[in-house]
Design a protein around this motif. Structure first.
Motif, PDB file in Angstrom:
ATOM      1  N   SER A  78       0.847  -1.185   0.000  1.00 42.73           N
ATOM      2  CA  SER A  78       0.000   0.000   0.000  1.00 42.73           C
ATOM      3  C   SER A  78       0.890   1.245   0.000  1.00 42.73           C
ATOM      4  O   SER A  78       2.115   1.147   0.173  1.00 42.73           O
ATOM      5  N   VAL A  79       0.265   2.418  -0.154  1.00 39.30           N
ATOM      6  CA  VAL A  79       1.015   3.670  -0.086  1.00 39.30           C
ATOM      7  C   VAL A  79       1.665   3.813   1.286  1.00 39.30           C
ATOM      8  O   VAL A  79       2.822   4.245   1.413  1.00 39.30           O
ATOM      9  N   ALA A  80       0.936   3.416   2.328  1.00 38.36           N
ATOM     10  CA  ALA A  80       1.469   3.500   3.693  1.00 38.36           C
ATOM     11  C   ALA A  80       2.672   2.561   3.867  1.00 38.36           C
ATOM     12  O   ALA A  80       3.637   2.905   4.553  1.00 38.36           O
ATOM     13  N   ASP A  81       2.611   1.391   3.242  1.00 38.79           N
ATOM     14  CA  ASP A  81       3.738   0.453   3.307  1.00 38.79           C
ATOM     15  C   ASP A  81       4.985   1.071   2.681  1.00 38.79           C
ATOM     16  O   ASP A  81       6.084   0.993   3.243  1.00 38.79           O
ATOM     17  N   TYR A  82       4.793   1.695   1.531  1.00 32.90           N
ATOM     18  CA  TYR A  82       5.936   2.298   0.844  1.00 32.90           C
ATOM     19  C   TYR A  82       6.493   3.470   1.643  1.00 32.90           C
ATOM     20  O   TYR A  82       7.712   3.678   1.704  1.00 32.90           O
ATOM     21  N   ALA A  83       5.596   4.245   2.269  1.00 34.34           N
ATOM     22  CA  ALA A  83       6.040   5.360   3.101  1.00 34.34           C
ATOM     23  C   ALA A  83       6.865   4.847   4.284  1.00 34.34           C
ATOM     24  O   ALA A  83       7.894   5.437   4.655  1.00 34.34           O
ATOM     25  N   ALA A  84       6.425   3.740   4.885  1.00 34.30           N
ATOM     26  CA  ALA A  84       7.163   3.147   6.000  1.00 34.30           C
ATOM     27  C   ALA A  84       8.522   2.631   5.542  1.00 34.30           C
ATOM     28  O   ALA A  84       9.530   2.764   6.252  1.00 34.30           O
ATOM     29  N   PHE A  85       8.547   2.052   4.374  1.00 33.01           N
ATOM     30  CA  PHE A  85       9.807   1.580   3.793  1.00 33.01           C
ATOM     31  C   PHE A  85      10.776   2.735   3.579  1.00 33.01           C
ATOM     32  O   PHE A  85      11.951   2.663   3.955  1.00 33.01           O
ATOM     33  N   CYS A  86      10.289   3.828   3.004  1.00 32.21           N
ATOM     34  CA  CYS A  86      11.148   4.995   2.756  1.00 32.21           C
ATOM     35  C   CYS A  86      11.679   5.571   4.073  1.00 32.21           C
ATOM     36  O   CYS A  86      12.849   5.972   4.161  1.00 32.21           O
ATOM     37  N   GLU A  87      10.836   5.623   5.085  1.00 38.94           N
ATOM     38  CA  GLU A  87      11.255   6.152   6.375  1.00 38.94           C
ATOM     39  C   GLU A  87      12.314   5.254   7.012  1.00 38.94           C
ATOM     40  O   GLU A  87      13.284   5.748   7.611  1.00 38.94           O
ATOM     41  N   GLN A  88      12.150   3.948   6.871  1.00 39.04           N
ATOM     42  CA  GLN A  88      13.130   3.021   7.427  1.00 39.04           C
ATOM     43  C   GLN A  88      14.479   3.144   6.718  1.00 39.04           C
ATOM     44  O   GLN A  88      15.537   3.073   7.344  1.00 39.04           O
ATOM     45  N   VAL A  89      14.445   3.348   5.412  1.00 41.73           N
ATOM     46  CA  VAL A  89      15.679   3.562   4.649  1.00 41.73           C
ATOM     47  C   VAL A  89      16.395   4.819   5.143  1.00 41.73           C
ATOM     48  O   VAL A  89      17.622   4.840   5.308  1.00 41.73           O
ATOM     49  N   LYS A  90      15.608   5.876   5.388  1.00 40.27           N
ATOM     50  CA  LYS A  90      16.184   7.132   5.883  1.00 40.27           C
ATOM     51  C   LYS A  90      16.860   6.921   7.237  1.00 40.27           C
ATOM     52  O   LYS A  90      17.997   7.379   7.458  1.00 40.27           O
ATOM     53  N   LEU A  91      16.176   6.225   8.147  1.00 40.51           N
ATOM     54  CA  LEU A  91      16.750   5.961   9.469  1.00 40.51           C
ATOM     55  C   LEU A  91      18.034   5.147   9.370  1.00 40.51           C
ATOM     56  O   LEU A  91      19.027   5.433  10.042  1.00 40.51           O
ATOM     57  N   TRP A  92      18.007   4.135   8.526  1.00 40.19           N
ATOM     58  CA  TRP A  92      19.181   3.269   8.362  1.00 40.19           C
ATOM     59  C   TRP A  92      20.352   4.069   7.805  1.00 40.19           C
ATOM     60  O   TRP A  92      21.490   3.937   8.274  1.00 40.19           O
ATOM     61  N   ALA A  93      20.083   4.911   6.820  1.00 33.77           N
ATOM     62  CA  ALA A  93      21.139   5.706   6.189  1.00 33.77           C
ATOM     63  C   ALA A  93      21.771   6.670   7.201  1.00 33.77           C
ATOM     64  O   ALA A  93      23.003   6.790   7.271  1.00 33.77           O
ATOM     65  N   LEU A  94      20.952   7.348   7.990  1.00 34.08           N
ATOM     66  CA  LEU A  94      21.470   8.305   8.967  1.00 34.08           C
ATOM     67  C   LEU A  94      22.300   7.619  10.054  1.00 34.08           C
ATOM     68  O   LEU A  94      23.283   8.173  10.541  1.00 34.08           O
ATOM     69  N   ASP A  95      21.913   6.392  10.408  1.00 33.88           N
ATOM     70  CA  ASP A  95      22.651   5.647  11.428  1.00 33.88           C
ATOM     71  C   ASP A  95      23.935   5.025  10.887  1.00 33.88           C
ATOM     72  O   ASP A  95      24.777   4.563  11.663  1.00 33.88           O
ATOM     73  N   HIS A  96      24.074   4.993   9.557  1.00 38.09           N
ATOM     74  CA  HIS A  96      25.256   4.385   8.953  1.00 38.09           C
ATOM     75  C   HIS A  96      26.031   5.397   8.101  1.00 38.09           C
ATOM     76  O   HIS A  96      26.747   5.023   7.167  1.00 38.09           O
ATOM     77  N   ASP A  97      25.886   6.660   8.462  1.00 42.52           N
ATOM     78  CA  ASP A  97      26.627   7.735   7.785  1.00 42.52           C
ATOM     79  C   ASP A  97      26.423   7.742   6.272  1.00 42.52           C
ATOM     80  O   ASP A  97      27.348   8.006   5.498  1.00 42.52           O
ATOM     81  N   GLY A  98      25.208   7.414   5.861  1.00 36.59           N
ATOM     82  CA  GLY A  98      24.898   7.419   4.437  1.00 36.59           C
ATOM     83  C   GLY A  98      23.998   8.582   4.057  1.00 36.59           C
ATOM     84  O   GLY A  98      23.477   9.299   4.919  1.00 36.59           O
ATOM     85  N   LYS A  99      23.815   8.761   2.773  1.00 39.30           N
ATOM     86  CA  LYS A  99      22.914   9.786   2.271  1.00 39.30           C
ATOM     87  C   LYS A  99      21.559   9.145   1.997  1.00 39.30           C
ATOM     88  O   LYS A  99      21.481   8.190   1.208  1.00 39.30           O
ATOM     89  N   PRO A 100      20.511   9.635   2.646  1.00 37.15           N
ATOM     90  CA  PRO A 100      19.198   8.994   2.529  1.00 37.15           C
ATOM     91  C   PRO A 100      18.729   8.793   1.090  1.00 37.15           C
ATOM     92  O   PRO A 100      18.210   7.721   0.763  1.00 37.15           O
TER      93      PRO A 100
END
Length: 246
Positions: A82-104
């Motif tokens: 769903s759209v909400a699933d994709y939004a959650a996926f994008c948010e999780q990618v952002k969190l992972w990137a910030l915690d691993h010194d990456g660019k979201p």
């Protein structure tokens, strides 16, 4: 002069009887095609399994590295999100990137590519499994579908970036997320076609996954609560024995 006794020749009538043709199933050609098709499918399954497992493990780590459980939607093909699933996926990618010194944004592009590649290999494994299962009930499937099997093997042997589908309708999607869903749905339809239809001369669209990942990897904002992220939602791997149809 020696005279021929015609009575003794009457039973033959001077004619040679036609031999009964061999049934197709008893010909060497048939047996060779069956054996080669079986070999190709078995080899394809072995070839795909390890790369697919690596992709699944990498995808899981997007949540596991952050101390979270893998949500239910992440175990489904992306055309079921769903759209909400994709939004959650994008948010999780952002969190992972910030915690691993990456660019979201760069990380999102990489993860969308990974998602497409994972679904591609999952559908290929599912197609192989479906053909093998059908052949257990009727081995003639391997003979009738030999062109499909060869097409499937050709696709599996191509570079990861290359994706083959039946049409380019996904390009008409109105949003980045709909483009993702439509592209994965096209993979599903192509898999169904290879399993159930005899391959005909038709145009097959060759899509570059890297290019599609760049176009899709724009986060979609949603005010909905992401679905399938409850703590009790345990991880369940994609089952290659599931039906292809949603």
């Amino acid at each position: 002069m020696v005279k021929m006794n015609k009575r003794r020749c009457n039973g033959f009538n001077g004619e040679v009887q036609n031999a009964s043709p061999l049934a197709m199933e008893n010909t060497q050609e048939y047996r060779d095609v069956i054996g080669m098709s079986q070999f190709k499918l078995d080899l394809s399954h072995s070839y795909l399994q390890d790369p697919f497992d690596q992709l699944v493990n990498s995808f899981q780590k997007l949540w596991l590295d952050e101390g979270a459980l893998v949500p239910g939607f992440a175990t489904k093909f992306a055309d079921c999100w769903s759209v909400a699933d994709y939004a959650a996926f994008c948010e999780q990618v952002k969190l992972w990137a910030l915690d691993h010194d990456g660019k979201p944004f760069d990380e999102l592009r990489r993860r969308v590519r990974e998602l497409l590649l994972c679904d591609k290999k999952s559908f290929q494994l599912l197609t192989v499994t479906k053909l093998l299962n059908k052949s257990k009930n009727n081995e003639k499937v391997l003979f009738d579908q030999q062109a499909n099997i060869q097409q499937l093997c050709n696709e599996i042997g191509e570079k990861d970036e290359q994706l083959f589908i039946n049409d380019g309708d996904f390009k008409q999607a109105g949003s980045h997320f709909e483009r993702l869903k439509s592209l994965v749905k096209a993979m599903r339809l192509h898999s169904n076609y290879l399993v159930d239809q005899r391959l005909k001369r038709r145009r097959i669209v060759n899509v570059n996954i890297n290019e599609q990942a760049k176009m899709i990897s724009k986060p979609i904002q949603s005010n909905e609560e992401p679905k399938g992220t409850e703590a009790t939602d345990q991880y369940k791997p994609k089952n290659h024995d599931d039906e292809l149809e949603p």
